[in-house]
Structure formats: C-alpha cells, structure tokens
Scaffold this motif. Structure first.
Motif, short mmCIF file in Angstrom:
data_model
loop_
_atom_site.label_atom_id
_atom_site.label_comp_id
_atom_site.label_asym_id
_atom_site.label_seq_id
_atom_site.Cartn_x
_atom_site.Cartn_y
_atom_site.Cartn_z
N VAL A 1 -11.30 5.26 -19.32
CA VAL A 1 -11.38 4.57 -18.03
C VAL A 1 -12.39 5.30 -17.17
O VAL A 1 -12.50 6.53 -17.20
N ILE A 2 -13.16 4.54 -16.43
CA ILE A 2 -14.16 5.10 -15.53
C ILE A 2 -13.48 5.38 -14.19
O ILE A 2 -12.81 4.51 -13.64
N TYR A 3 -13.66 6.58 -13.66
CA TYR A 3 -13.03 6.91 -12.38
C TYR A 3 -14.03 7.54 -11.43
O TYR A 3 -15.05 8.10 -11.85
N LYS A 4 -13.73 7.43 -10.15
CA LYS A 4 -14.56 8.03 -9.12
C LYS A 4 -14.05 9.42 -8.81
O LYS A 4 -12.87 9.61 -8.49
N THR A 5 -14.93 10.42 -8.90
CA THR A 5 -14.54 11.82 -8.68
C THR A 5 -14.08 12.03 -7.24
O THR A 5 -14.70 11.55 -6.29
N ILE A 6 -12.96 12.75 -7.08
CA ILE A 6 -12.44 13.10 -5.76
C ILE A 6 -13.13 14.37 -5.29
O ILE A 6 -13.35 15.30 -6.06
N HIS A 7 -13.50 14.41 -4.01
CA HIS A 7 -14.25 15.55 -3.47
C HIS A 7 -13.51 16.86 -3.67
O HIS A 7 -14.11 17.87 -4.07
N ASN A 8 -12.21 16.88 -3.39
CA ASN A 8 -11.42 18.11 -3.55
C ASN A 8 -11.18 18.34 -5.04
O ASN A 8 -10.52 17.55 -5.71
N VAL B 1 -9.07 -4.34 -11.87
CA VAL B 1 -9.16 -4.76 -10.47
C VAL B 1 -8.31 -3.82 -9.62
O VAL B 1 -7.29 -3.32 -10.07
N HIS B 2 -8.72 -3.63 -8.36
CA HIS B 2 -7.88 -2.92 -7.39
C HIS B 2 -6.79 -3.87 -6.90
O HIS B 2 -6.75 -4.26 -5.73
N TYR B 3 -5.94 -4.25 -7.81
CA TYR B 3 -4.92 -5.25 -7.52
C TYR B 3 -3.62 -4.83 -8.20
O TYR B 3 -3.64 -4.37 -9.34
N GLU C 1 -3.24 2.09 -11.40
CA GLU C 1 -2.98 3.43 -11.92
C GLU C 1 -1.98 3.37 -13.09
O GLU C 1 -2.05 4.18 -14.01
N TRP C 2 -1.07 2.42 -13.05
CA TRP C 2 -0.05 2.34 -14.10
C TRP C 2 -0.58 1.69 -15.38
O TRP C 2 0.14 1.60 -16.37
N LEU C 3 -1.83 1.27 -15.39
CA LEU C 3 -2.42 0.72 -16.61
C LEU C 3 -2.73 1.80 -17.65
O LEU C 3 -3.16 1.48 -18.75
N THR C 4 -2.50 3.06 -17.29
CA THR C 4 -2.73 4.15 -18.26
C THR C 4 -1.80 4.02 -19.46
O THR C 4 -2.06 4.61 -20.51
N GLY C 5 -0.73 3.25 -19.31
CA GLY C 5 0.19 3.03 -20.43
C GLY C 5 -0.34 2.09 -21.49
O GLY C 5 0.30 1.90 -22.54
N MET C 6 -1.52 1.52 -21.28
CA MET C 6 -2.15 0.63 -22.26
C MET C 6 -2.35 1.30 -23.60
O MET C 6 -2.44 0.64 -24.63
N LEU D 1 0.83 -1.20 0.00
CA LEU D 1 0.00 0.00 0.00
C LEU D 1 0.87 1.25 0.00
O LEU D 1 0.57 2.23 -0.71
N ALA D 2 1.94 1.25 0.79
CA ALA D 2 2.85 2.39 0.81
C ALA D 2 3.53 2.57 -0.55
O ALA D 2 3.65 3.69 -1.05
N ASP D 3 3.95 1.46 -1.16
CA ASP D 3 4.53 1.53 -2.50
C ASP D 3 3.52 2.09 -3.50
O ASP D 3 3.85 2.92 -4.35
N LEU D 4 2.28 1.61 -3.39
CA LEU D 4 1.23 2.04 -4.30
C LEU D 4 0.98 3.54 -4.20
O LEU D 4 0.80 4.22 -5.22
N MET D 5 0.99 4.07 -2.99
CA MET D 5 0.80 5.51 -2.80
C MET D 5 1.89 6.29 -3.52
O MET D 5 1.62 7.27 -4.23
N MET D 6 3.14 5.86 -3.36
CA MET D 6 4.26 6.55 -3.99
C MET D 6 4.24 6.39 -5.51
O MET D 6 4.50 7.34 -6.26
N GLU D 7 3.92 5.18 -5.97
CA GLU D 7 3.90 4.93 -7.42
C GLU D 7 2.79 5.71 -8.11
O GLU D 7 2.95 6.16 -9.26
N SER D 8 1.66 5.89 -7.42
CA SER D 8 0.54 6.62 -8.00
C SER D 8 0.87 8.10 -8.15
O SER D 8 0.32 8.78 -9.03
N ILE D 9 1.75 8.60 -7.31
CA ILE D 9 2.22 9.98 -7.44
C ILE D 9 3.32 10.05 -8.50
O ILE D 9 3.35 10.96 -9.33
N LYS D 10 4.21 9.07 -8.49
CA LYS D 10 5.36 9.06 -9.39
C LYS D 10 4.96 9.10 -10.85
O LYS D 10 5.67 9.72 -11.67
N ILE D 11 3.84 8.51 -11.21
CA ILE D 11 3.46 8.44 -12.61
C ILE D 11 3.31 9.82 -13.24
O ILE D 11 3.50 10.01 -14.44
N HIS D 12 3.01 10.83 -12.40
CA HIS D 12 2.88 12.19 -12.93
C HIS D 12 4.20 12.67 -13.54
O HIS D 12 4.20 13.45 -14.48
N GLY D 13 5.33 12.20 -13.00
CA GLY D 13 6.63 12.62 -13.52
C GLY D 13 7.28 11.62 -14.45
O GLY D 13 8.43 11.80 -14.85
#
Length: 298
Positions: free
Chosen positions: A143-150, A122-124, A128-133, A77-89
C-alpha cells in the motif's frame, strides 16, 4: 532542541495510542462520543472547510441537510480516529469479524491466473482496516502511504499498517519501488488511495459539481504492469463494522485508453459519496487548487 521536543511529542503520542489500542470497543466508542463533542462543538475542527466543501458539492441541499451531513461526518471522524488506533491492538481474527469481504474469491481467481492487481482505494469508511486484505489470497500486498513528519509516529503507524503482512511504500518512492516488482514471483496487489488532491495533474474533471484534479500514478503503474484494476467499494454497515466489494475496472490496464481507468474510478467514487456522504473525508481541502488554463476538462 526542536528535534528533541518533536521526538518527545512523538513518544508521548505513541504511548497514548498503544494504551488506547488495548481498550475494549465499548470504551473506545464512549471516548469517540466525547471527542465528537469536543471537536465539533468545542474547537470546531475545520468546520469552515467541511461546510464549504459540502455546500459546493451539494448545491441542491438545504442548510439543514448540509448540517445533518456534517454532524454525521464528525461522528464518523471521531470513530475513525479511535478505530485507526485500535487496529494496533487487534489480531487478524478480530479484524475479520469487523470487515466483511463480499467477493474474496475474485482475488483468489486472479492469483491463479497469474495476474498482478492494482486496487484503487478511497478515503471512505475506514481505509486503515483494509490491511486485513492480506488474508484473502496469496498475492504479496503493498500500500502506498504518505510519510508523517514526526518520525516516531511515522514508524509506529507503518508498523501498525504492516502488522498483517502488507508492505508499506512511501509515496515519494512508490513509482520506482513498485516497478521493481516486475520480476517478482509473488504476484503483487498494489493499493493506491487515489482521491487526494495532487500538486500537479494532467487529468481534471467535474467531480461533485466542481473542477477536480486526480492522480494518474495508479493508472500509469497499472498499465506498465499489465495488471487487473479493481475498485475497493467499502461501506459502513454499523459502528465498527464495514463491508468491502471488489469491482473490476479492467482485466488488463495496458489495453485501456489514456484516462479510462481514472475516469471510471472517479465515477465510482462519486456514486458512493452521493449515496452516503458522511463517510468521506470532508475535512481535507480537496479543492484548494484551480485548473490551469492549458489543461482541458475530461
């Protein structure tokens, strides 16, 4: 005032994420290790939910085995948090080195056949890195996504998820917007993360030893579009490395029986979770709702 504070929080968060996305991977994973200790041993983020979900899903496992899975999950989960941010760069080449698609020729073949495709995700692993498909075929990708409140963070995440050419569709508008693609010359591949817990569903089944509801939206859209349905089987092969294999569920969804696609998806999902449970999203309250008495188990 609350809106101003919300926006300020959003801008500060986005500034932090932009900064972190530029860090090299070795530094990113050192930060991830620190996050693991803070989240697991410090604040104990959703530990009650995680352990309850694991115990109910694997009643035959000992407490020691449950604890081992939980520790591995929080590391991931910690890796996933960092990787989900990293993809922006990250650029496309960097992402391609870390996500290996084992049978991309299947998508090329489907495009040449003029097929629309529904891909069940899947949430597996790291979805997030599947955007490279988008580099795999000439389909148009959504891709269908859930809107973030902020709203500030939501705009940032949408930009990140669509940077490689994938279009994002908010969940609340997905059915209408996807069906509008019916006359689209650019054959679509529509991605659905279909293992969330729906507010309402007519489909309940035994999943991980528990009565579970599943979304039927992906199946309905696929049948309406006569599309081929694929399951994206994503596996973690190492820290920051994944493989993806597309498994065909059906050639033409319109020819399937009701619930046939969803049933196949559930069984495939269950199989990969049982094999390596630490890479699924256990901190979600997947089983907080009970099956209504008028809905049978399938």
């Amino acid at each position: 005032m609350n809106q101003k504070l919300d926006n300020l929080f959003g801008y500060l968060t986005v500034f932090f994420m932009r900064l972190v996305s530029r860090f090299p991977f070795w530094l990113l994973y050192r930060i991830s290790d620190l996050i693991f200790f803070f989240v697991y041993y410090g604040i104990g983020y959703r530990k009650k939910v995680v352990f309850e979900n694991l115990r109910r899903s694997f009643p035959g496992k000992t407490e020691e085995e449950i604890h081992q899975i939980a520790v591995k999950y929080y590391h991931h989960l910690a890796d996933l948090m960092m990787e989900s941010i990293k993809i922006h760069g990250m650029n496309a080449k960097s992402l391609q080195k870390r996500v290996e698609y084992l049978n991309p020729e299947l998508l090329v073949k489907l495009y040449k056949q003029g097929k629309k495709v529904t891909t069940l995700l899947v949430h597996y692993g790291n979805w997030e890195w599947l955007t490279g498909m988008t580099s795999l075929s000439d389909h148009s990708y959504t891709v269908i996504y859930k809107t973030i409140h902020n709203k500030v963070i939501d705009r940032f995440m949408k930009k990140t998820r669509t940077k490689f050419g994938m279009a994002g569709i908010p969940m609340e508008k997905s059915y209408r917007m996807i069906l509008d693609q019916q006359g689209n010359n650019n054959l679509p591949i529509n991605g659905f993360i279909a293992d969330q817990s729906p507010l309402k569903s007519k489909y309940w089944t035994i999943f991980l030893n528990q009565e579970s509801a599943f979304f039927l939206g992906a199946e309905k859209v696929a049948r309406k579009q006569n599309s081929t349905v694929l399951f994206a089987d994503m596996r973690k092969t190492g820290r920051g490395h994944y493989s993806v294999k597309f498994v065909k569920i059906c050639d033409d969804a319109s020819l399937t029986d009701e619930y046939e696609i969803t049933r196949a998806y559930v069984r495939m999902l269950e199989k990969i979770i049982v094999e390596k449970p630490e890479y699924w999203l256990w901190s979600h309250q997947r089983w907080k709702r009970k099956r209504p008495s008028n809905i049978p188990l399938n």
